[in-house]
Motif scaffolding. Structure first.
Motif, mmCIF file in Angstrom:
data_model
loop_
_atom_site.group_PDB
_atom_site.id
_atom_site.type_symbol
_atom_site.label_atom_id
_atom_site.label_comp_id
_atom_site.label_asym_id
_atom_site.label_seq_id
_atom_site.Cartn_x
_atom_site.Cartn_y
_atom_site.Cartn_z
ATOM 1 N N UNK A 131 1.099 6.299 4.456
ATOM 2 C CA UNK A 131 2.392 6.975 4.383
ATOM 3 C C UNK A 131 2.464 8.026 3.287
ATOM 4 N N UNK A 132 1.545 7.952 2.336
ATOM 5 C CA UNK A 132 1.561 8.851 1.176
ATOM 6 C C UNK A 132 1.389 10.289 1.562
ATOM 7 N N UNK A 152 -6.003 7.282 11.232
ATOM 8 C CA UNK A 152 -5.107 7.452 10.085
ATOM 9 C C UNK A 152 -5.671 6.727 8.866
ATOM 10 N N UNK A 153 -6.501 5.709 9.112
ATOM 11 C CA UNK A 153 -7.145 4.955 8.034
ATOM 12 C C UNK A 153 -8.344 4.221 8.611
ATOM 13 N N UNK A 184 -10.356 12.850 2.374
ATOM 14 C CA UNK A 184 -8.967 12.452 2.122
ATOM 15 C C UNK A 184 -8.484 11.316 3.034
ATOM 16 N N UNK A 185 -9.404 10.576 3.641
ATOM 17 C CA UNK A 185 -9.069 9.478 4.565
ATOM 18 C C UNK A 185 -8.784 8.204 3.775
ATOM 19 N N UNK A 186 -7.643 7.549 4.006
ATOM 20 C CA UNK A 186 -7.418 6.251 3.375
ATOM 21 C C UNK A 186 -8.439 5.230 3.883
ATOM 22 N N UNK A 206 -2.719 -0.427 2.085
ATOM 23 C CA UNK A 206 -3.249 0.565 3.021
ATOM 24 C C UNK A 206 -2.134 1.246 3.793
ATOM 25 N N UNK A 207 -1.141 0.480 4.229
ATOM 26 C CA UNK A 207 0.021 1.079 4.920
ATOM 27 C C UNK A 207 0.697 2.109 4.009
#
Length: 180
Positions: free
Chosen positions: A179-180, A70-71, A104-106, A174-175
């Motif tokens: 969530x964005x 997710x990141x 598009x990866x955080x 980052x959290x």
């Protein structure tokens, strides 16, 4: 909701590297997460080898881990004013895989270095290296851990309240980006 999947990438291969310690502190401050540590012990990129043998299994594993996360949190040392060759080699290899795992990866970037600037130049160059992959790299707050060999206690915790607060703020950002 399940815990986010976080991939940590240390630009140093050393087991006791301060960049690994900084990543451990980052994930502790991030809070509940499924954390995987990337293995950058990869062969040097060589186009002839790639053409003859394809993408090495370890490189594909890394690309798959990036894609599944997710990141991603990257911590790099600074060697001669730049990120480590190990990290650059990994980026070059992953760019050769068929998927686009960084898209598009955080991504949160930080650095731990022996010098008084704490790896500021390495972070600047790392951000430039990531541009072609189009991740969502957080711009602030920036964590540059200077004189990193003296910044951790025996348990691996940061000694400086200022560094801890800044790192916690980066993990909060980052959290929010996840969530964005």
């Amino acid at each position: 909701m399940s815990d986010p999947k976080i991939l940590t990438i240390s630009g140093s291969l050393r087991a006791g590297a301060t960049n690994r310690k900084l990543l451990a502190e980052a994930t502790r401050l991030f809070g509940p997460a499924e954390v995987t540590e990337a293995d950058l012990n990869l062969p040097l990129y060589d186009g002839d080898d790639e053409q003859a043998s394809g993408i090495p299994a370890a490189v594909q594993t890394l690309a798959d881990q990036i894609g599944a996360a997710d990141a991603v949190i990257i911590s790099t040392p600074e060697y001669n004013g730049a990120p480590s060759g190990v990290l650059k080699n990994a980026l070059d290899w992953v760019s050769r895989t068929s998927n686009k795992p960084w898209q598009d990866k955080p991504v949160a970037i930080m650095s731990a270095a022996a010098g008084r600037a704490g790896g500021e130049k390495s972070q600047m160059l790392l951000r430039t290296f990531l541009v072609p992959f189009q991740p969502r790299v957080l711009t602030a707050p920036q964590v540059h851990l200077a004189a990193s060999h003296s910044e951790f206690d025996e348990g691996g915790r940061l000694l400086s309240e200022l560094y801890t607060e800044t790192l916690e703020a980066l993990m909060t950002a980052l959290r929010a980006e996840i969530a964005r």
